[in-house]
Design a protein around this motif. Structure first.
Motif: not given
Length: 178
Positions: A19-22, A146-159
């Motif tokens: 999975v992609k990170h940042l 599949f309900g694994l929806t946790w997410s956060a965004v960096t200051e620069a807007g990257n997922v």
């Protein structure tokens, strides 16, 4: 022809995912504990009668204990409430050594149809007289479906965590005595 039961050879099998990170790099992980049971007419996997896969969510391993704990939490898999990922094969479309396996994947209580790519490595008898079959199974799915929806965004807007999960399973099965 009678149905033949096949079970997993865990010493020669693995399930890995990426999975992609940042959105700039990729994290690789695996599930260490899983099981596969298949039934076929003889050694013919072109029309399997049954393919059931069960994966122990708590066996997730990304080589980082803190991240693994987060993945097991309610933010992602909710392992305490949904301790297994399951796949039930429904239909197989063979095309030579390759094929498409259609089935139902259940993650975190959500079941969706999926189509997996399958490479049939063949059937051989090992030096100990056991008949074994090998496969590479791969695919891509959306974790959010599949309900694994946790997410956060960096200051620069990257997922922080990408939605697409790419996975590969190297599977070796052992033919069971009648």
């Amino acid at each position: 022809m009678s149905q033949v039961k096949w079970t997993l050879d865990p010493m020669h099998s693995e399930i890995t995912f990426k999975v992609k990170h940042l959105m700039i790099s990729t994290v690789t992980g695996q599930f260490r504990n899983f099981n596969v049971v298949a039934e076929t007419a003889g050694n013919d996997f072109s029309k399997p009668g049954k393919i059931d896969v069960t994966i122990d969510v708590a066996s997730i391993d990304t080589n980082n204990e803190q991240r693994d704990g987060h993945l097991k939490s309610d933010d992602f898999f909710s392992a305490a409430n949904h301790n297994q990922i399951t796949f039930k094969g429904i239909k197989f479309e063979a095309n030579g050594e390759e094929g498409k396996l259609h089935g139902e994947l259940t993650i975190k209580g959500t079941t969706k149809p999926v189509v997996l790519n399958v490479e049939n490595g063949g059937v051989v008898v090992d030096p100990y007289g056991q008949t074994k079959a090998g496969f590479t199974v791969s695919g891509k799915l959306s974790r959010k479906e599949f309900g694994l929806t946790w997410s956060a965004v960096t200051e620069a807007g990257n997922v922080v965590v990408g939605d697409d999960i790419k996975f590969t399973a190297e599977i070796q099965l052992v033919k069971q005595a009648a």
